[in-house]
Write a protein that holds these residues in place. Structure first.
Motif, PDB file in Angstrom:
ATOM      1  N   GLY A  71       0.789  -1.377   0.028  1.00  0.00           N
ATOM      2  CA  GLY A  71      -0.030   0.154   0.110  1.00  0.00           C
ATOM      3  C   GLY A  71       0.888   1.109  -0.058  1.00  0.00           C
ATOM      4  O   GLY A  71       2.075   1.192   0.444  1.00  0.00           O
ATOM      5  N   ALA A  74       3.602   1.607  -3.216  1.00  0.00           N
ATOM      6  CA  ALA A  74       3.750   0.373  -3.379  1.00  0.00           C
ATOM      7  C   ALA A  74       4.752  -0.111  -4.085  1.00  0.00           C
ATOM      8  O   ALA A  74       4.386  -0.536  -5.430  1.00  0.00           O
ATOM      9  CB  ALA A  74       2.311  -0.184  -3.532  1.00  0.00           C
ATOM     10  N   PRO A  92      -3.108  -3.881  -4.954  1.00  0.00           N
ATOM     11  CA  PRO A  92      -3.153  -2.569  -4.194  1.00  0.00           C
ATOM     12  C   PRO A  92      -3.868  -2.880  -3.055  1.00  0.00           C
ATOM     13  O   PRO A  92      -5.037  -3.115  -3.305  1.00  0.00           O
ATOM     14  CB  PRO A  92      -3.681  -1.728  -5.452  1.00  0.00           C
ATOM     15  N   SER A  95      -5.211   2.112   1.204  1.00  0.00           N
ATOM     16  CA  SER A  95      -4.435   2.955   2.022  1.00  0.00           C
ATOM     17  C   SER A  95      -5.600   4.223   2.771  1.00  0.00           C
ATOM     18  O   SER A  95      -6.565   4.212   2.610  1.00  0.00           O
ATOM     19  CB  SER A  95      -3.520   3.555   1.326  1.00  0.00           C
ATOM     20  N   SER A 103      -1.595   3.218  -3.715  1.00  0.00           N
ATOM     21  CA  SER A 103      -1.158   1.881  -4.055  1.00  0.00           C
ATOM     22  C   SER A 103      -1.399   1.505  -5.665  1.00  0.00           C
ATOM     23  O   SER A 103      -0.501   0.799  -6.029  1.00  0.00           O
ATOM     24  CB  SER A 103      -1.977   0.799  -3.320  1.00  0.00           C
TER      25      SER A 103
END
Ligand code: RP5
Length: 166
Positions: A71, A74, A92, A95, A103
């Motif tokens: 995240g 990333a 991903p 976040s 991400s």
């Protein structure tokens, strides 16, 4: 002494313990298909040497596919993909500040030459990365291919033709 190579096919890696609540969905999906996997925390930024050693040791294992979740900034999936020829599937993580858009863009916007197939943000991506790993393994495993067909057929049957009032 001869090294023992395990039969683990899929490696789930993540940048932080906090990513596990998302990647546990990857684990559950792989469990459904009874595919062997390992799970590790490897941070591209906080544990760069662990990352490098992990990627370099892959050639001594039977791992065929890596599912990498991270995240924010990333970089984990792309960094691992730059150190191995194995497929690296990027998940991903959602976040806190940007809801995973950071991400997603960090993982998907790879420069040409290093490939990271990238999935949806969060739980759907974690599940679908596992399904893609299954479908890659199923190319050379008829039993697994059959299980995947059954999984898809069952899913199709759950979809009603008409909506109900709630
Ligand atoms: C990334 O930073 C991790 O993949 C995680 O999604 C994010 C936040 O990490 P923590 O601060 O929760 O450890 O490297």
């Amino acid at each position: 002494m001869k090294k023992s190579i395990t039969n683990i096919k899929i490696s789930i890696i993540m940048g932080s313990q906090s990513d596990w609540k998302t990647l546990v969905n990857t684990e559950e999906t792989l469990e459904h298909f009874k595919v062997s996997y390992e799970k590790k925390i490897i941070s591209a930024h906080r544990t760069p040497e662990r990352l490098y050693n992990y990627a370099k040791n892959l050639k001594n294992t039977n791992i065929k596919i890596i599912i990498a979740g991270a995240g924010g900034a990333a970089h984990l999936p792309g960094m691992v993909a730059s150190l191995t020829t194995l497929p690296v599937l990027g998940v991903p993580i959602e976040s806190k500040s940007l809801k995973g858009l950071d991400s997603l863009l960090s993982i998907v916007q790879m420069p040409a030459g290093i490939s990271v197939p990238t999935f949806a943000i969060g739980k759907p991506g974690a599940i679908n990365a596992a399904l893609s790993a299954i479908s890659i393994l199923a190319l050379s495993d008829q039993k697994l291919e059959h299980k995947l067909k059954i999984y898809m057929q069952k899913q199709t049957k759950t979809v009603k033709k008409f909506p109900k009032n709630s």
